[in-house]
Write an enzyme that holds these catalytic residues in place. Structure first.
Site, short mmCIF file in Angstrom:
data_model
loop_
_atom_site.label_atom_id
_atom_site.label_comp_id
_atom_site.label_asym_id
_atom_site.label_seq_id
_atom_site.Cartn_x
_atom_site.Cartn_y
_atom_site.Cartn_z
N GLN A 1 0.82 -1.21 0.00
CA GLN A 1 0.00 0.00 0.00
C GLN A 1 0.86 1.27 0.00
O GLN A 1 0.46 2.30 0.53
CB GLN A 1 -0.98 -0.01 1.18
CG GLN A 1 -2.15 -0.96 0.97
CD GLN A 1 -2.96 -0.63 -0.30
OE1 GLN A 1 -3.13 0.51 -0.66
NE2 GLN A 1 -3.42 -1.67 -0.98
N SER A 2 2.03 1.18 -0.60
CA SER A 2 2.92 2.33 -0.63
C SER A 2 2.33 3.50 -1.42
O SER A 2 1.99 3.37 -2.60
CB SER A 2 4.25 1.91 -1.26
OG SER A 2 5.01 3.05 -1.60
#
Ligand SMILES: *Cc1c(COP(=O)(O)O)cnc(C)c1O
Length: 338
Positions: free
Chosen positions: A87-88
């Site tokens: 989920q960067s």
């Protein structure tokens, strides 16, 4: 031009020789959180809206990428590579910037390929990034191999460090600190709170603050537990700031103690959503209609609210929350959010 504006313009010039790719819609707004200020009965709360940088749902990485991708283009590279968590936000913004600049983008994301792509991961795919799931290698350990493979097939890859936090990327936050000082008077600010994780935001703001001789405390809320106690995150931020100063030929230098980092809110570890983050996200959503994210800003905002509630901040001054973005990952946390 008055002398303060003169000083700011003169400071901006330290960045002018660096090539930049225009990616953001800057300056981002500064707003007052009037409802929340009333609800908490504390100091006036301001917010710097870097969730509104404009690139692919916004966030602080846009500012770093302007400088990093300026360098990529100057060096005529055709491909960018970076790494992060699934989920960067950094990876999502890199993928979007690469699409805009017609570069290939490879993302190395920790863990296994999930059954469903959601949040930032869904967006990475939409921006056309090549996604590699790297299992336990979560911080780009596999990048050298990929660089070799791409070179062997005739590409010229450019590696963007974790979180975009190197001497170049963090210049985006020197610029951001200057930008703030053109928007509001800062003499009445006691603190600026923000989520600090790979250190570029922190180091850049710290340099802008000392160049402009501002007095507020820059209070980084640490998000990750430092993996290496011998080389603390505080030390890493000071080192990044020092290497930026040599890179930009600036005279000042920083000691570990110049870096204000609060480690009081990271106990559950990176990316773990607890009551503390949930309450902060709901509080801001319901009082102001503004979204925080589960990983970074939810945690940092909770810290600021906690300090206001404990009356640790002077009531006659203003505080600022520097919103660094991240809301797209809310959707990936929908199961644990409510
Ligand atoms: C990356 C990120 C941060 C941390 O910024 P650093 O410069 O890496 O310390 C904070 N908030 C959000 C939403 C981010 O994506």
């Amino acid at each position: 031009m008055n002398c303060k504006a003169d000083l700011i313009m003169q400071k901006f010039s330290i960045l002018q020789h660096l090539p930049k790719a225009k990616l953001g819609y800057l300056p981002t707004p500064v707003i007052k959180l009037e409802n929340l200020t009333r609800v908490l009965g504390g100091p006036d709360i301001l917010m710097k809206r870097d969730d509104l940088t404009g690139l692919a749902l916004g966030g602080n990485k846009t500012r770093k990428l302007e400088y990093i991708l300026g360098d990529t283009i100057k060096k005529s590279c055709d491909t960018v590579i970076t790494a992060g968590a699934q989920q960067s936000n950094h990876c999502r913004q890199t993928a979007a910037a690469a699409a805009k600049l017609e570069l290939d983008c490879h993302l190395l994301l920790g863990g296994e390929k999930p059954a469903n792509f959601n949040g930032n991961l869904l967006l990475d795919e939409l921006f056309g990034a090549h996604i590699h799931f790297t299992k336990e290698n979560r911080k780009g350990e596999d990048i050298p191999n990929l660089v070799d493979t791409l070179k062997a097939s005739g590409h010229s890859p450019y590696v963007i460090p974790y979180g975009g936090s190197n001497e170049l990327g963090a210049c985006g936050f020197i610029e951001a600190g200057f930008e703030l000082s053109t928007q509001i008077g800062v003499d009445n600010l006691s603190n600026i709170f923000f989520a600090s994780s790979s250190g570029g935001t922190h180091a850049g703001l710290m340099i802008a603050k000392s160049l402009l001789k501002h007095k507020y405390e820059l209070t980084g809320i640490q998000i990750d537990k430092a993996e290496n106690e011998a080389h603390s995150f505080q030390q890493q931020v000071a080192e990044l700031a020092n290497s930026m100063c040599s890179f930009l030929n600036l005279a000042q230098s920083y000691q570990v103690d110049d870096v204000v980092l609060d480690r009081g809110y990271l106990e559950t570890g990176y990316g773990v959503l607890t009551a503390q983050e949930k309450e902060a996200i709901q509080l801001l959503a319901k009082s102001e209609g503004i979204l925080l994210d589960p990983v970074y800003t939810g945690r940092a905002f909770a810290a600021m609210v906690d300090k206001i509630q404990k009356r640790e901040l002077p009531k006659d001054k203003q505080v600022m929350f520097w919103h660094t973005g991240g809301a797209p990952s809310l959707f990936a946390y929908s199961d644990s959010m409510l």
